[in-house]
Design a protein around this motif. Structure first.
Motif, mmCIF file in Angstrom:
data_model
loop_
_atom_site.group_PDB
_atom_site.id
_atom_site.type_symbol
_atom_site.label_atom_id
_atom_site.label_comp_id
_atom_site.label_asym_id
_atom_site.label_seq_id
_atom_site.Cartn_x
_atom_site.Cartn_y
_atom_site.Cartn_z
ATOM 1 N N ILE A 1 62.580 75.705 -28.490
ATOM 2 C CA ILE A 1 61.798 75.515 -29.822
ATOM 3 C C ILE A 1 62.006 74.080 -30.183
ATOM 4 N N LYS A 2 61.235 73.392 -30.627
ATOM 5 C CA LYS A 2 61.022 72.105 -31.360
ATOM 6 C C LYS A 2 61.017 72.283 -33.005
ATOM 7 N N LEU A 3 62.076 72.294 -33.623
ATOM 8 C CA LEU A 3 62.408 72.660 -35.087
ATOM 9 C C LEU A 3 61.180 71.849 -36.016
ATOM 10 N N GLY A 4 60.773 72.524 -36.818
ATOM 11 C CA GLY A 4 59.836 71.908 -37.774
ATOM 12 C C GLY A 4 60.803 71.112 -38.899
ATOM 13 N N GLN A 5 59.953 70.440 -39.723
ATOM 14 C CA GLN A 5 60.518 69.520 -40.709
ATOM 15 C C GLN A 5 59.808 69.594 -42.067
ATOM 16 N N ALA A 6 60.669 70.057 -42.886
ATOM 17 C CA ALA A 6 60.132 70.365 -44.269
ATOM 18 C C ALA A 6 61.408 70.089 -45.478
ATOM 19 N N GLU A 7 61.271 69.169 -46.108
ATOM 20 C CA GLU A 7 62.341 68.896 -47.194
ATOM 21 C C GLU A 7 63.010 70.097 -47.817
ATOM 22 N N ASN A 8 64.290 70.152 -47.648
ATOM 23 C CA ASN A 8 65.268 71.016 -48.343
ATOM 24 C C ASN A 8 65.324 72.520 -47.506
ATOM 25 N N SER A 9 64.538 72.392 -46.147
ATOM 26 C CA SER A 9 64.448 73.588 -45.149
ATOM 27 C C SER A 9 65.771 73.743 -44.451
ATOM 28 N N MET A 10 66.270 75.173 -44.393
ATOM 29 C CA MET A 10 67.487 75.255 -43.586
ATOM 30 C C MET A 10 67.178 75.176 -42.061
ATOM 31 N N LEU A 11 65.789 75.144 -41.854
ATOM 32 C CA LEU A 11 65.494 75.373 -40.407
ATOM 33 C C LEU A 11 65.175 73.761 -39.678
ATOM 34 N N HIS B 1 55.808 79.214 -42.267
ATOM 35 C CA HIS B 1 55.723 79.485 -43.816
ATOM 36 C C HIS B 1 56.492 78.514 -44.573
ATOM 37 N N GLN B 2 57.639 77.858 -44.305
ATOM 38 C CA GLN B 2 58.425 76.636 -45.101
ATOM 39 C C GLN B 2 57.515 75.523 -45.057
ATOM 40 N N THR B 3 56.954 75.181 -43.916
ATOM 41 C CA THR B 3 56.507 73.796 -43.661
ATOM 42 C C THR B 3 54.994 73.784 -44.850
ATOM 43 N N GLU B 4 54.193 75.256 -44.346
ATOM 44 C CA GLU B 4 53.015 75.280 -45.245
ATOM 45 C C GLU B 4 53.156 75.022 -46.573
ATOM 46 N N GLN B 5 54.559 75.910 -47.175
ATOM 47 C CA GLN B 5 54.761 76.165 -48.555
ATOM 48 C C GLN B 5 54.849 74.608 -49.105
ATOM 49 N N THR C 1 51.757 72.273 -48.923
ATOM 50 C CA THR C 1 50.974 72.765 -50.049
ATOM 51 C C THR C 1 51.456 72.142 -51.541
ATOM 52 N N THR C 2 52.651 72.277 -51.758
ATOM 53 C CA THR C 2 53.394 71.720 -52.761
ATOM 54 C C THR C 2 53.077 70.160 -52.966
ATOM 55 N N LEU C 3 53.329 69.398 -52.154
ATOM 56 C CA LEU C 3 53.117 67.879 -51.949
ATOM 57 C C LEU C 3 51.684 67.672 -52.203
ATOM 58 N N GLU C 4 50.817 68.374 -51.558
ATOM 59 C CA GLU C 4 49.416 68.132 -51.627
ATOM 60 C C GLU C 4 48.778 68.545 -53.285
ATOM 61 N N ASP C 5 49.290 69.430 -53.750
ATOM 62 C CA ASP C 5 49.030 69.607 -55.257
ATOM 63 C C ASP C 5 49.595 68.533 -56.056
ATOM 64 N N GLN C 6 50.601 67.920 -55.891
ATOM 65 C CA GLN C 6 51.026 66.980 -56.628
ATOM 66 C C GLN C 6 50.447 65.812 -56.435
ATOM 67 N N ILE C 7 49.804 65.626 -55.377
ATOM 68 C CA ILE C 7 48.897 64.200 -55.058
ATOM 69 C C ILE C 7 47.420 64.525 -55.749
ATOM 70 N N LYS C 8 47.163 65.466 -55.637
ATOM 71 C CA LYS C 8 45.838 65.822 -56.513
ATOM 72 C C LYS C 8 45.961 65.330 -57.903
ATOM 73 N N LYS C 9 47.326 65.945 -58.560
ATOM 74 C CA LYS C 9 47.379 65.833 -59.891
ATOM 75 C C LYS C 9 47.684 64.400 -60.402
ATOM 76 N N VAL C 10 48.336 63.758 -59.393
ATOM 77 C CA VAL C 10 48.785 62.401 -59.794
ATOM 78 C C VAL C 10 47.304 61.605 -59.589
ATOM 79 N N ARG D 1 55.868 61.505 -47.767
ATOM 80 C CA ARG D 1 56.769 62.567 -47.442
ATOM 81 C C ARG D 1 55.895 64.049 -46.736
ATOM 82 N N ALA D 2 54.606 63.762 -47.395
ATOM 83 C CA ALA D 2 53.607 65.058 -46.481
ATOM 84 C C ALA D 2 53.676 64.477 -45.202
ATOM 85 N N MET D 3 53.242 63.274 -44.667
ATOM 86 C CA MET D 3 53.107 62.945 -43.233
ATOM 87 C C MET D 3 54.347 63.128 -42.607
ATOM 88 N N LYS D 4 55.574 63.406 -43.037
ATOM 89 C CA LYS D 4 56.953 63.600 -42.242
ATOM 90 C C LYS D 4 56.926 65.343 -42.104
#
Length: 223
Positions: free
Chosen positions: A51-61, A134-138, A141-150, A173-176
Protein backbone atom coordinates in the motif's frame (compact mmCIF):
# COMPACT_ATOMS: atom_id res chain seq x y z
CA UNK A 1 46.65 -51.86 29.44
CA UNK A 2 46.63 -53.84 26.21
CA UNK A 3 44.84 -56.64 27.96
CA UNK A 4 42.19 -54.24 29.27
CA UNK A 5 41.64 -52.73 25.81
CA UNK A 6 41.35 -56.21 24.35
CA UNK A 7 38.71 -57.11 26.91
CA UNK A 8 36.75 -53.91 26.18
CA UNK A 9 36.94 -54.55 22.43
CA UNK A 10 35.78 -58.11 22.81
CA UNK A 11 32.95 -57.01 25.07
CA UNK A 12 31.80 -54.39 22.57
CA UNK A 13 31.95 -56.89 19.69
CA UNK A 14 30.01 -59.43 21.70
CA UNK A 15 27.34 -56.85 22.54
CA UNK A 16 27.24 -55.74 18.89
CA UNK A 17 26.59 -59.28 17.67
CA UNK A 18 24.00 -59.84 20.36
CA UNK A 19 22.12 -56.60 19.74
CA UNK A 20 22.80 -56.28 16.00
CA UNK A 21 19.15 -56.23 14.93
CA UNK A 22 18.18 -53.68 17.61
CA UNK A 23 21.16 -51.44 16.79
CA UNK A 24 20.18 -51.57 13.14
CA UNK A 25 16.49 -50.93 13.73
CA UNK A 26 16.95 -47.85 15.93
CA UNK A 27 18.43 -45.54 13.21
CA UNK A 28 15.98 -46.94 10.66
CA UNK A 29 13.03 -46.16 12.93
CA UNK A 30 14.27 -42.68 13.88
CA UNK A 31 14.85 -41.88 10.19
CA UNK A 32 11.37 -43.04 9.13
CA UNK A 33 9.65 -41.30 12.05
CA UNK A 34 11.47 -38.00 11.42
CA UNK A 35 10.66 -38.12 7.70
CA UNK A 36 6.94 -38.77 8.09
CA UNK A 37 6.55 -36.25 10.93
CA UNK A 38 8.05 -33.55 8.70
CA UNK A 39 5.98 -34.67 5.69
CA UNK A 40 2.73 -34.59 7.68
CA UNK A 41 3.44 -31.28 9.40
CA UNK A 42 0.73 -28.73 8.53
CA UNK A 43 1.78 -26.37 5.77
CA UNK A 44 1.16 -22.65 6.05
CA UNK A 45 0.58 -19.81 3.65
CA UNK A 46 1.40 -16.12 3.70
CA UNK A 47 -0.79 -13.43 2.20
CA UNK A 48 0.75 -10.07 1.30
CA UNK A 49 -0.27 -6.69 -0.08
CA UNK A 50 1.53 -3.40 -0.74
CA UNK A 51 0.00 0.00 0.00
CA UNK A 52 1.08 3.55 -0.79
CA UNK A 53 -0.04 5.65 2.16
CA UNK A 54 -2.30 8.63 1.65
CA UNK A 55 -1.41 12.14 2.76
CA UNK A 56 -3.72 14.29 4.84
CA UNK A 57 -2.73 16.90 7.41
CA UNK A 58 -2.69 15.64 10.99
CA UNK A 59 -3.49 12.08 9.88
CA UNK A 60 -1.90 9.17 11.70
CA UNK A 61 -1.89 7.21 8.45
CA UNK A 62 0.73 9.39 6.74
CA UNK A 63 3.84 7.47 7.84
CA UNK A 64 4.74 3.75 8.11
CA UNK A 65 5.39 4.04 11.86
CA UNK A 66 2.05 5.64 12.72
CA UNK A 67 0.19 3.41 10.23
CA UNK A 68 1.70 0.33 11.89
CA UNK A 69 0.59 1.56 15.29
CA UNK A 70 -2.93 2.19 13.99
CA UNK A 71 -3.15 -1.26 12.34
CA UNK A 72 -2.39 -2.91 15.69
CA UNK A 73 -4.86 -0.79 17.64
CA UNK A 74 -8.07 -2.17 19.13
CA UNK A 75 -9.97 0.61 17.39
CA UNK A 76 -8.87 -0.58 13.96
CA UNK A 77 -9.11 -4.32 14.63
CA UNK A 78 -12.66 -3.97 15.90
CA UNK A 79 -13.60 -2.21 12.65
CA UNK A 80 -12.62 -5.22 10.50
CA UNK A 81 -15.73 -7.08 9.41
CA UNK A 82 -15.92 -10.82 9.92
CA UNK A 83 -13.52 -11.12 12.87
CA UNK A 84 -14.57 -12.40 16.27
CA UNK A 85 -12.87 -11.31 19.50
CA UNK A 86 -10.37 -14.19 19.49
CA UNK A 87 -9.42 -13.50 15.89
CA UNK A 88 -8.95 -9.80 16.69
CA UNK A 89 -6.45 -10.72 19.43
CA UNK A 90 -4.65 -13.21 17.18
CA UNK A 91 -4.44 -10.58 14.43
CA UNK A 92 -2.05 -8.49 16.55
CA UNK A 93 0.50 -11.31 16.28
CA UNK A 94 -0.29 -12.53 12.76
CA UNK A 95 -0.38 -9.18 10.96
CA UNK A 96 3.07 -7.82 10.11
CA UNK A 97 3.75 -4.34 8.73
CA UNK A 98 7.05 -3.62 6.99
CA UNK A 99 8.02 -0.16 5.64
CA UNK A 100 9.31 -0.21 2.04
CA UNK A 101 9.83 3.56 1.74
CA UNK A 102 8.68 6.65 3.65
CA UNK A 103 5.21 6.26 2.11
CA UNK A 104 4.92 2.57 1.15
CA UNK A 105 4.20 -0.37 3.46
CA UNK A 106 3.86 -4.11 2.91
CA UNK A 107 1.30 -6.05 4.93
CA UNK A 108 1.76 -9.78 5.48
CA UNK A 109 -0.41 -12.30 7.29
CA UNK A 110 0.40 -15.99 7.79
CA UNK A 111 -2.04 -18.80 8.53
CA UNK A 112 -2.19 -22.58 8.12
CA UNK A 113 -5.25 -22.10 5.93
CA UNK A 114 -4.36 -20.39 2.62
CA UNK A 115 -7.90 -19.19 1.99
CA UNK A 116 -8.23 -17.79 5.50
CA UNK A 117 -4.93 -15.91 5.24
CA UNK A 118 -6.06 -14.29 1.99
CA UNK A 119 -9.60 -13.41 3.12
CA UNK A 120 -8.45 -11.95 6.45
CA UNK A 121 -5.78 -9.78 4.84
CA UNK A 122 -8.31 -8.59 2.26
CA UNK A 123 -10.53 -7.49 5.13
CA UNK A 124 -7.61 -5.70 6.78
CA UNK A 125 -6.66 -3.91 3.56
CA UNK A 126 -10.28 -2.92 2.86
CA UNK A 127 -10.75 -1.47 6.36
CA UNK A 128 -7.44 0.40 6.18
CA UNK A 129 -8.13 1.84 2.73
CA UNK A 130 -11.64 2.87 3.80
CA UNK A 131 -10.29 4.79 6.78
CA UNK A 132 -7.49 6.33 4.72
CA UNK A 133 -9.93 7.50 2.05
CA UNK A 134 -12.26 8.86 4.73
CA UNK A 135 -9.51 10.95 6.32
CA UNK A 136 -8.23 12.38 3.04
CA UNK A 137 -11.74 13.14 1.79
CA UNK A 138 -12.64 14.78 5.08
CA UNK A 139 -9.60 17.03 5.03
CA UNK A 140 -10.06 17.83 1.34
CA UNK A 141 -13.65 18.89 1.99
CA UNK A 142 -12.55 21.09 4.90
CA UNK A 143 -9.98 22.90 2.79
CA UNK A 144 -12.38 23.31 -0.14
CA UNK A 145 -14.97 24.87 2.19
CA UNK A 146 -12.35 27.27 3.51
CA UNK A 147 -11.31 28.21 -0.04
CA UNK A 148 -14.92 28.98 -1.00
CA UNK A 149 -15.41 31.15 2.09
CA UNK A 150 -12.23 33.12 1.44
CA UNK A 151 -13.08 33.53 -2.26
CA UNK A 152 -16.50 34.88 -1.31
CA UNK A 153 -15.08 37.40 1.14
CA UNK A 154 -15.06 41.02 -0.05
CA UNK A 155 -11.81 42.85 0.75
CA UNK A 156 -10.12 46.06 -0.36
CA UNK A 157 -6.64 47.54 -0.30
CA UNK A 158 -4.01 45.50 1.56
CA UNK A 159 -6.65 42.93 2.40
CA UNK A 160 -6.63 41.82 -1.25
CA UNK A 161 -2.98 40.79 -1.02
CA UNK A 162 -3.55 38.88 2.23
CA UNK A 163 -6.57 37.18 0.70
CA UNK A 164 -4.55 36.00 -2.29
CA UNK A 165 -1.75 34.77 -0.04
CA UNK A 166 -4.21 32.85 2.12
CA UNK A 167 -5.92 31.35 -0.93
CA UNK A 168 -2.56 30.29 -2.33
CA UNK A 169 -1.71 28.58 0.96
CA UNK A 170 -5.07 26.78 1.12
CA UNK A 171 -4.88 25.60 -2.49
CA UNK A 172 -1.28 24.41 -2.02
CA UNK A 173 -2.31 22.38 1.01
CA UNK A 174 -5.27 20.95 -0.91
CA UNK A 175 -2.97 19.86 -3.75
CA UNK A 176 -0.79 17.91 -1.29
CA UNK A 177 -3.69 15.70 -0.22
CA UNK A 178 -3.35 12.21 -1.65
CA UNK A 179 -5.55 9.17 -1.21
CA UNK A 180 -3.99 5.80 -0.31
CA UNK A 181 -3.34 3.44 -3.21
CA UNK A 182 -3.23 -0.34 -3.31
CA UNK A 183 -0.01 -0.96 -5.26
CA UNK A 184 -0.15 -4.76 -5.05
CA UNK A 185 -3.40 -6.64 -4.45
CA UNK A 186 -3.61 -9.37 -1.84
CA UNK A 187 -1.79 -12.48 -3.01
CA UNK A 188 -0.78 -15.68 -1.25
CA UNK A 189 2.24 -17.95 -1.37
CA UNK A 190 3.01 -21.26 0.30
CA UNK A 191 5.55 -21.00 3.10
CA UNK A 192 8.29 -23.60 3.14
CA UNK A 193 7.97 -25.89 6.13
CA UNK A 194 10.35 -28.54 7.44
CA UNK A 195 12.22 -30.37 4.70
CA UNK A 196 11.38 -34.11 5.09
CA UNK A 197 14.75 -35.21 3.64
CA UNK A 198 16.67 -32.93 5.98
CA UNK A 199 14.66 -34.17 8.93
CA UNK A 200 15.30 -37.76 7.84
CA UNK A 201 19.07 -37.14 7.91
CA UNK A 202 18.78 -35.67 11.39
CA UNK A 203 16.70 -38.67 12.44
CA UNK A 204 19.38 -41.00 11.12
CA UNK A 205 22.09 -39.20 13.07
CA UNK A 206 20.01 -39.35 16.26
CA UNK A 207 19.43 -43.07 15.71
CA UNK A 208 23.12 -43.73 15.16
CA UNK A 209 23.96 -41.84 18.34
CA UNK A 210 21.42 -43.88 20.29
CA UNK A 211 22.80 -47.14 18.92
CA UNK A 212 26.34 -46.04 19.74
CA UNK A 213 25.25 -45.16 23.26
CA UNK A 214 23.69 -48.58 23.78
CA UNK A 215 26.88 -50.15 22.49
CA UNK A 216 29.45 -48.10 24.41
CA UNK A 217 27.84 -46.78 27.60
CA UNK A 218 27.94 -50.12 29.45
CA UNK A 219 31.73 -50.11 29.07
CA UNK A 220 32.03 -46.54 30.30
CA UNK A 221 30.04 -47.21 33.48
CA UNK A 222 31.40 -50.69 34.06
CA UNK A 223 33.13 -50.91 37.39
Amino acid sequence: MDKQMKEITESILHRFKKLFILLLLIPVLTTVIAYFMAAKAPSSAQASAKIKLGQAENSMLNTPESAKEYLASDEFLSSIKGLNKDEEKAMKEKLQVAPETDTIITLTLADENKGKAKSQLKSVVKAFMTEGNHQTEQWKTTLEDQIKKVEGTEVTGEGTIKKEEYLFDLKTRAMKIKEPKLLEKVDTAEMAGDNPKRKAVLGLLVGLMLSASILLLPEIFKK
